[in-house]
Write a protein that holds these residues in place. Structure first.
Motif, PDB file in Angstrom:
ATOM      1  N   LYS A 181      -1.466   1.474   4.361  1.00 18.23           N
ATOM      2  CA  LYS A 181      -0.085   1.032   4.824  1.00 18.23           C
ATOM      3  C   LYS A 181      -0.430  -0.856   4.731  1.00 18.23           C
ATOM      4  CE  LYS A 181       2.522   4.208   7.335  1.00 18.23           C
ATOM      5  NZ  LYS A 181       3.411   3.982   8.430  1.00 18.23           N
ATOM      6  N   LEU A 182      -1.499  -0.663   5.812  1.00 14.41           N
ATOM      7  CA  LEU A 182      -2.447  -1.758   5.582  1.00 14.41           C
ATOM      8  C   LEU A 182      -2.537  -2.740   4.620  1.00 14.41           C
ATOM      9  CD1 LEU A 182      -3.732  -2.414   9.478  1.00 14.41           C
ATOM     10  CD2 LEU A 182      -1.358  -2.990   9.118  1.00 14.41           C
ATOM     11  N   GLN A 183      -3.313  -1.413   3.663  1.00 16.25           N
ATOM     12  CA  GLN A 183      -3.843  -2.214   2.212  1.00 16.25           C
ATOM     13  C   GLN A 183      -2.823  -2.356   1.365  1.00 16.25           C
ATOM     14  OE1 GLN A 183      -5.855   0.969   0.360  1.00 16.25           O
ATOM     15  NE2 GLN A 183      -6.460   0.579  -1.466  1.00 16.25           N
ATOM     16  N   VAL A 184      -1.661  -1.413   1.462  1.00 17.96           N
ATOM     17  CA  VAL A 184      -0.453  -1.902   0.446  1.00 17.96           C
ATOM     18  C   VAL A 184       0.276  -3.263   1.148  1.00 17.96           C
ATOM     19  CG1 VAL A 184       1.728  -0.987  -0.286  1.00 17.96           C
ATOM     20  CG2 VAL A 184      -0.148   0.582   0.143  1.00 17.96           C
ATOM     21  N   VAL A 185       0.459  -3.476   2.649  1.00 18.82           N
ATOM     22  CA  VAL A 185       0.713  -4.690   2.564  1.00 18.82           C
ATOM     23  C   VAL A 185       0.035  -6.080   2.452  1.00 18.82           C
ATOM     24  CG1 VAL A 185       1.689  -6.046   4.756  1.00 18.82           C
ATOM     25  CG2 VAL A 185       2.456  -3.468   4.458  1.00 18.82           C
ATOM     26  N   ALA A 186      -1.064  -5.750   2.491  1.00 13.85           N
ATOM     27  CA  ALA A 186      -2.273  -7.050   2.300  1.00 13.85           C
ATOM     28  C   ALA A 186      -2.349  -6.937   0.220  1.00 13.85           C
ATOM     29  CB  ALA A 186      -3.917  -6.740   2.360  1.00 13.85           C
ATOM     30  N   GLU A 187      -1.677  -6.017  -0.120  1.00 10.36           N
ATOM     31  CA  GLU A 187      -1.849  -6.622  -1.927  1.00 10.36           C
ATOM     32  C   GLU A 187      -1.043  -7.115  -2.221  1.00 10.36           C
ATOM     33  OE1 GLU A 187      -2.907  -2.746  -4.764  1.00 10.36           O
ATOM     34  OE2 GLU A 187      -4.205  -3.077  -2.643  1.00 10.36           O
ATOM     35  N   VAL A 188       0.349  -6.534  -1.993  1.00  9.39           N
ATOM     36  CA  VAL A 188       1.562  -7.529  -2.051  1.00  9.39           C
ATOM     37  C   VAL A 188       1.439  -8.755  -1.208  1.00  9.39           C
ATOM     38  CG1 VAL A 188       4.067  -7.474  -1.244  1.00  9.39           C
ATOM     39  CG2 VAL A 188       2.572  -5.444  -1.850  1.00  9.39           C
ATOM     40  N   GLU A 189       1.167  -8.957  -0.027  1.00 11.91           N
ATOM     41  CA  GLU A 189       0.660 -10.640   0.374  1.00 11.91           C
ATOM     42  C   GLU A 189      -0.156 -11.120  -0.520  1.00 11.91           C
ATOM     43  OE1 GLU A 189      -0.351 -10.307   4.489  1.00 11.91           O
ATOM     44  OE2 GLU A 189       1.514  -9.801   5.494  1.00 11.91           O
ATOM     45  N   LYS A 190      -0.399 -10.987  -0.982  1.00  8.35           N
ATOM     46  CA  LYS A 190      -2.266 -11.749  -1.829  1.00  8.35           C
ATOM     47  C   LYS A 190      -1.231 -11.837  -3.146  1.00  8.35           C
ATOM     48  CE  LYS A 190      -5.385  -9.824   0.684  1.00  8.35           C
ATOM     49  NZ  LYS A 190      -7.017  -9.158  -0.100  1.00  8.35           N
ATOM     50  N   GLY A 191      -0.335 -11.466  -3.684  1.00  9.28           N
ATOM     51  CA  GLY A 191       0.794 -11.307  -4.195  1.00  9.28           C
ATOM     52  C   GLY A 191      -0.149 -11.015  -6.015  1.00  9.28           C
ATOM     53  N   GLU A 192      -1.114  -9.206  -5.528  1.00  9.50           N
ATOM     54  CA  GLU A 192      -1.611  -8.771  -6.794  1.00  9.50           C
ATOM     55  C   GLU A 192      -0.425  -7.977  -7.112  1.00  9.50           C
ATOM     56  OE1 GLU A 192      -4.704  -6.937  -4.673  1.00  9.50           O
ATOM     57  OE2 GLU A 192      -5.861  -8.710  -4.111  1.00  9.50           O
ATOM     58  N   LEU A 193      -0.052  -7.539  -6.117  1.00  8.14           N
ATOM     59  CA  LEU A 193       1.383  -6.543  -6.954  1.00  8.14           C
ATOM     60  C   LEU A 193       2.697  -6.948  -6.300  1.00  8.14           C
ATOM     61  CD1 LEU A 193      -0.380  -3.064  -5.729  1.00  8.14           C
ATOM     62  CD2 LEU A 193      -0.385  -4.858  -7.573  1.00  8.14           C
ATOM     63  N   THR A 194       3.393  -6.371  -6.998  1.00 11.76           N
ATOM     64  CA  THR A 194       4.707  -7.022  -5.941  1.00 11.76           C
ATOM     65  C   THR A 194       5.251  -5.335  -5.312  1.00 11.76           C
ATOM     66  OG1 THR A 194       5.908  -5.859  -7.969  1.00 11.76           O
ATOM     67  CG2 THR A 194       6.346  -7.780  -8.340  1.00 11.76           C
ATOM     68  N   TYR A 195       6.728  -5.558  -4.723  1.00 16.98           N
ATOM     69  CA  TYR A 195       6.470  -3.953  -4.011  1.00 16.98           C
ATOM     70  C   TYR A 195       6.865  -2.720  -4.308  1.00 16.98           C
ATOM     71  CZ  TYR A 195      11.821  -4.047  -3.864  1.00 16.98           C
ATOM     72  OH  TYR A 195      12.945  -4.031  -3.680  1.00 16.98           O
ATOM     73  N   LYS A 196       7.506  -3.064  -5.756  1.00 20.24           N
ATOM     74  CA  LYS A 196       7.954  -2.311  -6.769  1.00 20.24           C
ATOM     75  C   LYS A 196       6.726  -1.616  -7.370  1.00 20.24           C
ATOM     76  CE  LYS A 196      12.644  -2.845  -7.223  1.00 20.24           C
ATOM     77  NZ  LYS A 196      13.856  -2.910  -8.006  1.00 20.24           N
ATOM     78  N   GLN A 197       6.141  -1.960  -7.737  1.00 22.75           N
ATOM     79  CA  GLN A 197       4.943  -1.784  -8.056  1.00 22.75           C
ATOM     80  C   GLN A 197       3.683  -1.067  -7.265  1.00 22.75           C
ATOM     81  OE1 GLN A 197       3.611  -5.769  -9.186  1.00 22.75           O
ATOM     82  NE2 GLN A 197       4.119  -5.538 -12.133  1.00 22.75           N
ATOM     83  N   ALA A 198       3.820  -1.294  -5.700  1.00 25.79           N
ATOM     84  CA  ALA A 198       3.011  -0.838  -5.409  1.00 25.79           C
ATOM     85  C   ALA A 198       3.039   0.304  -5.620  1.00 25.79           C
ATOM     86  CB  ALA A 198       3.012  -1.787  -3.808  1.00 25.79           C
ATOM     87  N   GLN A 199       4.715   0.562  -5.159  1.00 28.64           N
ATOM     88  CA  GLN A 199       5.068   1.687  -4.832  1.00 28.64           C
ATOM     89  C   GLN A 199       4.189   2.430  -5.896  1.00 28.64           C
ATOM     90  OE1 GLN A 199       9.459   0.485  -4.750  1.00 28.64           O
ATOM     91  NE2 GLN A 199       9.622   2.400  -3.968  1.00 28.64           N
ATOM     92  N   LYS A 200       4.876   2.194  -6.946  1.00 26.76           N
ATOM     93  CA  LYS A 200       4.237   3.438  -9.160  1.00 26.76           C
ATOM     94  C   LYS A 200       3.057   3.376  -8.564  1.00 26.76           C
ATOM     95  CE  LYS A 200       5.242   2.872 -13.768  1.00 26.76           C
ATOM     96  NZ  LYS A 200       5.823   2.223 -14.375  1.00 26.76           N
ATOM     97  N   LYS A 201       2.057   2.407  -7.879  1.00 24.11           N
ATOM     98  CA  LYS A 201       0.963   2.115  -8.451  1.00 24.11           C
ATOM     99  C   LYS A 201       0.275   3.791  -6.993  1.00 24.11           C
ATOM    100  CE  LYS A 201      -3.546  -0.264  -7.294  1.00 24.11           C
ATOM    101  NZ  LYS A 201      -4.135  -0.973  -6.983  1.00 24.11           N
ATOM    102  N   TYR A 202       1.081   4.004  -6.288  1.00 19.49           N
ATOM    103  CA  TYR A 202       0.540   4.551  -5.114  1.00 19.49           C
ATOM    104  C   TYR A 202       1.144   5.835  -4.674  1.00 19.49           C
ATOM    105  CZ  TYR A 202      -2.360   1.183  -4.027  1.00 19.49           C
ATOM    106  OH  TYR A 202      -3.499  -0.212  -3.750  1.00 19.49           O
ATOM    107  N   GLY A 203       3.044   6.063  -5.574  1.00 19.42           N
ATOM    108  CA  GLY A 203       3.102   7.231  -5.499  1.00 19.42           C
ATOM    109  C   GLY A 203       3.733   6.996  -4.624  1.00 19.42           C
TER     110      GLY A 203
END
Length: 92
Positions: free
Chosen positions: A21-43
């Motif tokens: 969870k923290l990894q996903v949150v960090a990626e979204v906060e850094k702007g690497e992914l949007t929350y929707k892209q994170a959903q798709k990337k990690y299933g």
């Protein structure tokens, strides 16, 4: 003709560790992914799962941010951001 892309495994809620969870949150906060892209990337199945994680585990104060559905003028948005910035400066 079959697709050559790897099949994504759907996950249940119990699979998500705090570290994940923290990894996903960090990626979204850094702007690497949007929350929707994170959903798709990690299933991640839930529509708002990542947003809930952002509210719980983010270093940003997501509770005070205006909802995404509001349409503000750029001037209104600037005032809101300035207000948030001044609150953060007071905390420091």
């Amino acid at each position: 003709m079959e697709s050559q892309s790897p099949q994504r495994q759907k996950r249940s809620q119990r699979d998500y560790s705090l570290a994940f969870k923290l990894q996903v949150v960090a990626e979204v906060e850094k702007g690497e992914l949007t929350y929707k892209q994170a959903q798709k990337k990690y299933g991640i199945q839930g529509r708002s799962t990542v947003l809930v994680w952002m509210r719980k585990h983010s270093i940003l104060d997501w509770k005070e941010l205006p909802s995404m559905s509001q349409k503000n003028t750029p001037e209104q948005r600037i005032k809101e951001l300035e207000s948030l910035l001044s609150k953060e400066k007071e905390k420091v």
